[in-house]
Structures are given as structure tokens and as C-alpha cells.
Design an enzyme around this catalytic site. Structure first.
Site, PDB file in Angstrom:
ATOM      1  N   THR B 158       0.871  -1.190   0.000  1.00  0.00           N
ATOM      2  CA  THR B 158       0.000   0.000   0.000  1.00  0.00           C
ATOM      3  C   THR B 158       0.907   1.240   0.000  1.00  0.00           C
ATOM      4  O   THR B 158       1.363   1.640  -1.070  1.00  0.00           O
ATOM      5  CB  THR B 158      -0.973   0.000   1.195  1.00  0.00           C
ATOM      6  OG1 THR B 158      -0.249  -0.181   2.404  1.00  0.00           O
ATOM      7  CG2 THR B 158      -2.009  -1.107   1.046  1.00  0.00           C
ATOM      8  N   LYS B 184       4.188  -6.795   3.988  1.00  0.00           N
ATOM      9  CA  LYS B 184       3.893  -5.409   3.637  1.00  0.00           C
ATOM     10  C   LYS B 184       3.564  -4.672   4.930  1.00  0.00           C
ATOM     11  O   LYS B 184       3.172  -5.272   5.935  1.00  0.00           O
ATOM     12  CB  LYS B 184       2.762  -5.306   2.619  1.00  0.00           C
ATOM     13  CG  LYS B 184       1.426  -5.807   3.071  1.00  0.00           C
ATOM     14  CD  LYS B 184       0.588  -4.832   3.850  1.00  0.00           C
ATOM     15  CE  LYS B 184       0.496  -3.501   3.144  1.00  0.00           C
ATOM     16  NZ  LYS B 184      -0.311  -2.574   4.014  1.00  0.00           N
ATOM     17  N   THR B 195      -1.398  -1.452   7.276  1.00  0.00           N
ATOM     18  CA  THR B 195      -1.581  -2.725   7.958  1.00  0.00           C
ATOM     19  C   THR B 195      -0.488  -3.741   7.619  1.00  0.00           C
ATOM     20  O   THR B 195      -0.182  -3.966   6.474  1.00  0.00           O
ATOM     21  CB  THR B 195      -2.920  -3.309   7.494  1.00  0.00           C
ATOM     22  OG1 THR B 195      -3.910  -2.342   7.778  1.00  0.00           O
ATOM     23  CG2 THR B 195      -3.226  -4.597   8.192  1.00  0.00           C
ATOM     24  N   GLU B 285       6.547   4.865   7.603  1.00  0.00           N
ATOM     25  CA  GLU B 285       6.142   6.065   6.872  1.00  0.00           C
ATOM     26  C   GLU B 285       7.015   7.249   7.245  1.00  0.00           C
ATOM     27  O   GLU B 285       7.078   7.642   8.404  1.00  0.00           O
ATOM     28  CB  GLU B 285       4.664   6.342   7.131  1.00  0.00           C
ATOM     29  CG  GLU B 285       3.809   5.308   6.414  1.00  0.00           C
ATOM     30  CD  GLU B 285       2.422   5.186   6.992  1.00  0.00           C
ATOM     31  OE1 GLU B 285       1.636   4.447   6.390  1.00  0.00           O
ATOM     32  OE2 GLU B 285       2.142   5.815   8.013  1.00  0.00           O
ATOM     33  N   ASN B 408       0.274  10.945   6.467  1.00  0.00           N
ATOM     34  CA  ASN B 408      -0.942  10.547   7.166  1.00  0.00           C
ATOM     35  C   ASN B 408      -1.965  11.660   7.293  1.00  0.00           C
ATOM     36  O   ASN B 408      -3.135  11.384   7.579  1.00  0.00           O
ATOM     37  CB  ASN B 408      -0.589   9.982   8.539  1.00  0.00           C
ATOM     38  CG  ASN B 408       0.028   8.617   8.400  1.00  0.00           C
ATOM     39  OD1 ASN B 408      -0.621   7.711   7.918  1.00  0.00           O
ATOM     40  ND2 ASN B 408       1.291   8.492   8.771  1.00  0.00           N
TER      41      ASN B 408
END
EC number: 2.3.1.35
Lengths: 413, 413
Positions: B158, B184, B195, B285, B408
Site C-alpha cells: 500500500t 507489507k 496494515t 512512513e 498521514n
């Protein structure tokens, strides 16, 4: 102090009436900052009843240790607060600094060392040179005056972008008393910069054990319900002093927390604590929005609070708020991770008045436009109903912005 | 997928040998993303032994519920994974989507529905249109091939900036077996985007209950010791499959977790799980640095891990790392807030090999220059010794950067 004031700062400050029996002075000791005050002395000319609550950290600062040791004595004559250095994780030097400060304050004010209370906020791990201000406490005592609240609030700021003051009136048995308070904290809890300190004083005549019970009960839904970044300080300190000067007006001393005459005072104190606590959140580092998270329908009040804090501390929820994104999926996530009983298929979620999810899925009438409109406001109410019981809690936080990262990534180096 | 690849990405990918008995195919079903694959089918031509561990969220996704229900059956013939939609908090529609997918996969592969496993990752709360890929599973089964691991890893990404693969060899009773895995996750745990999912397969012949015990033991110091943002997903899924094809080489089926023949396999599996888990952290991230937090001298191993996670999840520690600031005062704070036994005056802290604090205060030989040099590295080891007992734990995290907030805060809107 930060260069730009939080957009959530109050538009004006209340007039802070003096509290009879309490005088204050500030000084610029150059502990860390230049061209600003960084020491506050509070003097009670007669012993004041005292109560306090402190950080739950297992590594508390030296002043926290010092206050905890004095508190059973129940009487206060002087409070010394400095900003710029937390005197935390400073070992024997830290204890020596509290001893020197207490000795100097006791000598300046003419009281016992166990009638002195101390708090420090600033960098952790740097030895605090208490000699920088110990010598001036005598002059400060001589200069101290009652009408000094806003100056007092300014002297204890660190990364705060505005001073935090609040005042309330209440009647006890027909006699009007005043409660004033100041606070600092910008990450509620950010040990080397924004540690939460608050000092509240009243002229009411209330016994120390009653004062302590009022404070311990009042802190739960106020200061213990706000979070900026989930990081608990080594130094969090909230103290409440009662000078008893209102006895001169005929106020009968309150010696039981069950005394019905306390009702209005209790409500006013709790309102003042909430006022100050929300000012701390609204000055959260980098904050642009305040988030009010209410959880209802939990199994117990404690479960509701744990879930509410899980939502309020979630970096993903907080960044979504910063992005004005009505991302209720992250609220579901935060409910799920809290560890408390939750039934996905009974969950309902609101942003403001807009119900976005119900019965374990997106609301059939969900409107992205309506939800997004809520997110553009400065004050974002988030409500979660678990549909399980009567437990309820509200906590307050702020959004997580790039400015938070900048402030905390660039601070010390 | 993010535009720029993490600076912590691996410099090269290992050659991933086929696992006998396992074939894979991917498809671009357009669930959310354009111009990329978003569905993975894994097919076991003979029933494989299966084990799994899942999120502890109280609000798990529909696929997690589905897998948990099938797991006691112990056999797998097909795995269907999609990215772009988590099928979480989707109510009855979510269950209907898992049923449709399972029925389609069972029909395509020719197996029972309780031999199918499912995982979904992406946005929470949007109904998943399983019809988009249910119809192509037959073609995917026909096209599936063994040498397809890197493509498989890409299809489940993702916000990951690179695919995550790992491979190991091990001998069981003299017979060499292979273990391959993909994962992932970019916030380890970031429910509507990152996730954590991981699928590991081996050709070893191992009974399902043994496989489950190996996996349950292996996840603690690996996937359960990494954190990007402390946010636990609704969908975390780690599955381990054993095709048993190595029986043809004479490998005797392992039916007890105590079997000494498992030693090398166990070590290889744990190394592979750690490899994948660290790849997830290194793709956290916005990450620019990896932080390895080791706590020693705690009362117990569990206490050590809780303290290590308190440090690793602290926004203030993580922003300090982003700012290359050797801010060990924040490490003291995080130790203090963990709630586990700690004695401030026995605490010692190292950044890399540089001891910055000892005996409850700054190290007498503290060198800001030496500590700062450590912080400029990509890999920052932080060690805390509590001086209380033998408890020890290591966890891994990444720094908290403005890019994390941007990713985010801007994701869904």
C-alpha cells in the site's frame, strides 16, 4: 517561548484579583533564557493549607521528590518555581540544588524548610545551578505583591506560546472566596521543554486533608484528561494552596470533604482546573485544532477513559485531524487497540453532529461533505458510542502537525 | 505507493527460490489503485499445513475473523490477498465479501472453503467489492507459477515504498528445506494504509500444531517487537504454510515442537521473521532512520519489553532522532512513564557505544560531539540498563518526521 502564538490562544485574559495572604515576585536569573523572567516566588505570610498531585513517572525530578516529602506536613509558606531547567535526572547534584533552594527560601521568608515547595521545568539531565537564584529570594520576598498573577504565569513558561491563568469565585457558607490558578505546558507532557506545572490558590479556609481530597478528585476529569503527545513528564506538578484569609469574613473552616458548604467551591475549583487544562491543550506544540473525544456506552468509566485516551493519543487520528480528514476508520482502529471490551457491530461514531458510522459500518446516510465541514473547524468533537454499558469519559487533545515534529526535532541541538 | 523510496530500503533483493507445492499469480483488479497489481492468489496443489497469528484489535477486519474461524481446520489450499481496501468495519457487507471470495477461490482451486485464507489491506470502512476479483481467480489459478515471489510482494503493497521479501535455507534431519516470506506494512500498524501482512511458506513437512507453536514463539521477538507509530491495525496477519514437499526427499514429518531436528529450521524461521519485520520498520512512513532500542537489567523480560516499547513509541524520542539530537533526557522520561520498576539512580543510557548517562545523572565523561556523531547514522542503537535484574528485550522503530505527518495527514482526503 515560541515565536508565533498558538491560533487557539485565548482572545483575552481575565482580570485576576489578588488572593489575600499570597504575594508573588518574579526574577530573571538567566538559568537558560535571556531577557525574560524565569523564577517565581510565591509567599504565604501565614501558613497556607497545601495539597498536591504529581507525575506518576518512575523517574521523577528532584523537586517532585522534595514536594512529596514535605506534603504530609500540610503547611506552605513559600513556593519557588524556575523554568529553563527541570532539575531531573541530576542525581546528588539535583538533591543539593533543591536543598539549597529550600534553605534560601526558608531564610528569605522566615519559615521552616518543610514549609517550602519547589518545581522546575526545562531541560532534563543538566545540573541546575540554584545559586543563580537562591541569592535573590530575599529581595524577591521584599518585593512580592499580591496583584501579580499574569507575570507569575509568564515566568514559568517554556515552549508555551501564551501565559495560562484562570479565576473563579465561589461562596462557602455565604462568604465569597476567590480561586486563582496558573499553568504551563505545551506538550502537556514533554519532559525537556513543556512539563505541565500548575499552581492554584484560594483565600478559602479549608483543612489540608480536605484540600487534598478535592484536588485528587478534581484532577481526574481535568488535567488527567488532557494529552498532547502521551509522553508523561518527570516533573508534572499541580498544587493547591488555601490561605484561609476568608476566615476574617466569617467563613467557617471546612474540615470535612462531605461538608455541604463545599458544593459551590468544589464546582468552581473543578471548572478552574478544566479551564487551565484546556488552555494547556490549546497550546499543544504545533497545535492548530483542539479535539474533544467523548466515549459513551462503555462497560465502565475507566474503560471509557482508556478508549478515549487511545483515540486521543493515536498519531494516525491526530495527523488525520491535522489534515482535516474525517478519517473515522482510524477511530475504529484506536477503539480496537485500546484493549477494552468493544463490539465492532455496535459501534457508532460522530464527528460533531455528523454520525459517520453505525452498527459496525459506515452510516447509510454518511455525507463526506458534512463530515469534512466539521473537520475544518478549530474545535473537533469526536464521539464514540460502544453500546455496551453506561461508562462515559471525555478527554481533550490537539492535532499532530509538522510543526510538532519541527519543534521537538530542533529543540535541543 | 509512495513516490520516493525509503532511504533505508535494501540495496538489492535476494533470489527467491520456488517453494515446491506453491504457485502464485497476481492481477490488477482496480480495487483502488490504477496501473498496478492489487490481488495475490497463492495456491497449494496439495493441502499445506497452516499456522497464523493475528491482530489483537477488538475490532478486527472481516478477513481476520474469517481466517481465525478456518485455522483450527489446519489445512490450506488457497490464499487470496488484496490491497486498496481493508474490508474492515464493513459489517454484513464485509462478511458477504469474504464469503464470495472464499467461494470463488474454492471453486477456482477445487477445494473446500475452509481451506481458503484471506487478507485485505487498505482503507477501513469502505465496502469491498469482491466481485472485482472473484471472477478472475480461475484464470489466476491457471496462470499461477512457483517463481513469482517478488511480484507477489509487490501486489500487496500500500504505502510501502519497496517490496519486502526474504528467504532462508535449513536442514531438517539432513534434508534441506527452503523458507520464503513476503511482508507489507509501512506504518507497521496504520489501519487504513499500512496494515502489516506477511505470508511465509516452506516446503518442509511439519504438522499444523507444530507450525503454530513455532510461529507463535517466533513472532514475539520479531514482528511483535517492531513499531512505527504504536497504532495497532484491525488487520495484522502473519501466516505460515508448510507444503510438505520435502517429504519426497526423505524428510521425516515433524510432529512435535520438541523434535531436535527442528533446531536449524526454527533458527532460520526466526531469522526470516526478523528480516521481514525489520524491512517493515525500515519502510516506516517517512522514516529516515532506524532505531534499535535494547533494555537490559529489568526485573523481567516482559518489563524490559514494555520499557523498550515505551521508548520506541515516544513521539518525543522519535522526533529527537529525526532531528539527530542526542536527547537522552527523553529516554529517561520514556523509562519513567512505562510504569515498570525503575530506579532513577541506577539508570545508564548509551547511544551507540557512547554512554551518556550513568547512576542517575549525565555521564561525567559525556561528550556531546560523540553522542551527536551516533545520531547522524542511519541506524541508531539506544541501550538502557536498569541495573535491577536480568530482564532484557530489543525492539525496533523508526524516527518521526514531518513526512510521516504529511503522509498521514494527506492520505484519504
Amino acid at each position: 517561548m515560541s515565536a508565533s502564538v498558538s491560533p487557539l490562544a485565548p482572545k483575552s485574559y481575565p482580570d485576576m484579583p489578588p488572593i489575600r495572604g499570597l504575594r508573588m515576585a518574579t526574577a530573571a536569573a538567566g538559568i537558560k533564557y535571556k531577557n525574560r523572567t524565569d523564577v517565581l516566588l510565591m509567599v504565604f505570610d501565614q501558613p497556607a493549607a497545601v495539597a498536591g498531585v504529581f507525575t506518576r513517572s518512575k523517574c521523577p525530578s528532584a523537586p517532585v521528590d522534595f514536594c512529596r516529602a514535605n506534603l504530609p506536613h500540610g503547611k506552605a509558606r513559600a513556593v519557588v518555581v524556575n523554568s529553563g531547567n527541570a532539575n531531573a535526572f541530576t542525581g546528588l547534584k539535583g538533591r543539593a540544588a533543591t536543598e539549597l533552594t529550600a534553605k534560601s527560601a526558608a531564610s528569605a521568608v522566615g519559615c521552616a524548610e518543610n514549609e517550602v515547595y519547589l518545581a522546575s521545568t526545562g531541560v532534563i539531565g543538566e545540573p541546575l545551578d540554584a545559586g543563580k537564584f537562591a541569592g535573590v529570594l530575599g529581595d524577591m520576598n521584599a518585593d512580592a505583591e499580591p496583584d501579580f498573577w499574569l507575570d507569575a504565569a509568564k515566568a514559568i513558561m517554556t515552549t508555551d506560546t501564551y501565559p495560562k491563568v484562570a479565576t473563579r469565585l465561589a461562596a462557602i457558607g455565604g462568604v465569597t472566596v476567590t480561586i486563582n490558578g496558573i499553568a504551563k505546558g505545551a506538550g502537556m507532557i514533554a519532559p525537556d521543554m513543556a512539563t505541565m506545572l500548575s499552581f492554584v490558590a484560594t483565600d478559602a479556609d479549608i483543612a489540608p486533608d480536605v484540600l487534598q481530597q478535592l484536588l485528587s478528585a478534581g484532577v481526574g476529569p481535568t488535567f488527567n484528561s488532557v494529552t498532547v503527545d502521551s509522553d508523561t513528564s518527570t516533573s508534572d506538578t499541580l498544587m493547591l494552596f488555601a490561605t484561609g484569609a476568608a476566615a476574617a469574613d466569617g467563613q467557617a473552616r471546612v474540615t470535612s470533604v462531605e461538608d455541604p458548604a463545599l458544593a459551590e467551591f468544589r464546582a468552581a475549583l473543578n471548572a478552574l482546573l478544566k479551564d487551565l487544562a484546556l488552555q494547556v491543550v490549546r497550546d499543544g506544540e504545533g497545535a492548530r485544532k483542539m479535539v474533544e473525544v467523548t466515549v459513551t456506552g462503555a462497560e465502565t468509566g475507566a474503560a471509557a477513559k482508556r478508549i478515549a485516551l487511545s483515540i486521543a493519543n493515536s498519531p494516525l487520528v491526530k495527523t488525520a485531524v491535522a489534515g482535516e480528514d474525517a478519517n473515522w476508520g482510524r477511530v475504529v482502529m484506536a477503539v480496537g487497540k485500546a484493549g477494552e471490551m468493544a463490539d465492532r457491530d455496535r459501534l457508532a461514531i460522530w464527528f460533531g453532529d455528523v454520525r459517520v458510522a453505525v452498527n459496525g459500518e459506515r452510516d447509510p446516510d454518511y455525507s463526506e461533505a458534512a463530515a469534512s465541514a466539521v473537520m475544518k473547524e478549530e474545535h473537533i468533537p469526536v464521539r464514540v458510542d460502544l453500546g455496551l454499558g453506561e461508562g462515559r469519559a471525555t478527554v481533550w487533545t490537539c492535532d499532530l502537525t509538522k510543526e510538532y515534529v519541527a519543534i521537538n526535532g530542533d529543540y535541543r541541538s
